[in-house]
Design a protein around this motif. Structure first.
Motif, short mmCIF file in Angstrom:
data_model
loop_
_atom_site.label_atom_id
_atom_site.label_comp_id
_atom_site.label_asym_id
_atom_site.label_seq_id
_atom_site.Cartn_x
_atom_site.Cartn_y
_atom_site.Cartn_z
N LYS A 1 -49.23 53.35 23.66
CA LYS A 1 -50.51 52.75 24.06
C LYS A 1 -50.74 52.90 25.56
CE LYS A 1 -50.24 49.20 20.44
NZ LYS A 1 -50.26 47.74 20.15
N VAL A 2 -52.02 53.12 25.93
CA VAL A 2 -52.40 53.26 27.33
C VAL A 2 -52.84 51.90 27.87
CG1 VAL A 2 -53.97 54.40 28.95
CG2 VAL A 2 -53.11 55.64 26.96
N HIS A 3 -52.32 51.57 29.05
CA HIS A 3 -52.68 50.32 29.72
C HIS A 3 -52.94 50.61 31.21
CE1 HIS A 3 -51.44 47.37 26.54
NE2 HIS A 3 -50.71 48.40 26.16
N ASN A 4 -53.59 49.70 31.87
CA ASN A 4 -53.66 49.67 33.34
C ASN A 4 -54.12 50.99 33.94
OD1 ASN A 4 -53.38 48.56 35.90
ND2 ASN A 4 -51.19 49.03 36.05
N ILE A 5 -55.29 51.48 33.51
CA ILE A 5 -55.85 52.70 34.08
C ILE A 5 -56.34 52.42 35.49
CG2 ILE A 5 -57.67 54.44 33.86
CD1 ILE A 5 -57.57 54.00 30.84
N ARG A 6 -55.91 53.29 36.45
CA ARG A 6 -56.20 53.04 37.86
C ARG A 6 -57.00 54.19 38.46
NH1 ARG A 6 -51.17 51.69 36.53
NH2 ARG A 6 -49.85 53.09 37.76
N SER A 7 -57.63 53.96 39.60
CA SER A 7 -58.47 54.97 40.23
C SER A 7 -57.63 55.99 40.97
CB SER A 7 -59.46 54.29 41.19
OG SER A 7 -58.76 53.61 42.21
N GLY A 8 -58.32 57.04 41.44
CA GLY A 8 -57.64 58.15 42.09
C GLY A 8 -57.48 59.27 41.09
N SER A 9 -56.38 60.05 41.21
CA SER A 9 -56.06 60.98 40.15
C SER A 9 -55.83 60.15 38.90
CB SER A 9 -54.81 61.79 40.49
OG SER A 9 -53.72 60.93 40.79
#
Length: 292
Positions: free
Chosen positions: A61-69
């Protein structure tokens, strides 16, 4: 009795098409996410020795998507199986899945680098049941548990797929990095341009020519290539059928040598197979030919 374990991996994709300002290219993003899922799936099912490829106890599972690349945390969640049949681990849990996937990557890099140096490789089983990969001089290239090799053979196409997406000249997608959250880069699976070249594992044309007997039985008269049967040359080249191509296409008339026993001088175009540690002849590059 089973219980769920979790392990967090930082998933980072770098490139001009993978940042917040320009937007995340869906192709690179989806292909890499799918490849990561495959990597974990194949490691898990191989460790469980599950030929049916069942993954009902595994979730990624994908969590905590952050900015930048593109940067996110991916949780590996698995219902831990106590008393695994495999001696490499006492239990198949989220951390052992990741650790084995990472070891499989290190194993592949070690043998592919050795092949690129021109070394011939073989295996030696140690008293501890590990397998040493050694070169012709007896030097140990890497020592791993046999199950790491099994996982590496399953994961090689997935690593190769990720590498194929890397842009060598452009800047659209330049690097994929997977590592445990809050760990050092040394603990990462990192695939950039250098790893792309290594994982592509391109065939090479060997410098030393060989002389052998054979007969052309399938040919393209215009392209001057086809298939030939080689025989009676066991000390030089194994008997069998091989693809061939004439290097000098200006002096050859194919019909003159078709279905006729000849002596050939050729260079071997070989390709390394990580699952066997052997090179196989992809094609024979014919330098000259004489009828017998």
């Amino acid at each position: 009795m089973n219980h769920t374990t979790k392990y967090s991996i930082e998933f980072r994709l770098q490139g001009n098409e993978l940042d917040e300002e320009s937007g995340y290219d869906l192709y690179y993003l989806s292909q890499n996410l799918h490849a990561f899922q495959q990597l974990i799936d194949k490691t898990y099912t191989t460790l469980k020795n599950d030929n049916n490829n069942k993954r009902e106890n595994l979730r990624v599972k994908v969590h905590n998507i952050r900015s930048g690349s593109f940067l996110a945390d991916i949780y590996i969640e698995v219902a831990m199986v106590m008393g695994s049949l495999l001696p490499i681990v006492t239990e198949v849990n989220a951390k052992t899945i990741w650790d084995t996937a990472k070891l499989s990557f290190e194993y592949l890099k070690a043998i592919l680098n050795a092949n690129r140096r021109g070394e011939s490789l073989s295996t030696v089983v140690t008293e501890s049941s590990n397998v040493n990969i050694v070169n012709a001089n007896g030097d140990v290239i890497i020592s791993v548990h046999p199950d790491v090799i099994r996982v590496a053979n399953q994961n090689y196409p997935t690593f190769k797929k990720i590498a194929s997406l890397i842009n060598e000249k452009g800047e659209e997608f330049t690097k994929a990095t997977f590592k445990p959250v809050n760990s050092e880069i040394e603990n990462a699976i990192e695939i950039g341009v250098e790893e792309k070249v290594l994982l592509q594992n391109k065939s090479i044309i060997e410098e030393e020519p060989i002389r052998f007997k054979g007969k052309i039985f399938k040919a393209d008269a215009e392209k001057l290539n086809g298939k030939m049967k080689v025989y009676g040359n066991s000390s030089i080249i194994e008997d069998g059928e091989y693809n061939f191509e004439f290097l000098d296409k200006s002096k050859i008339i194919m019909k003159d040598y078709f279905d006729v026993e000849c002596e050939f001088l050729a260079l071997k175009q070989t390709e390394f197979k990580p699952d066997t540690l052997n090179k196989y002849i992809k094609q024979l590059k014919i330098i000259s030919v004489e009828k017998l």
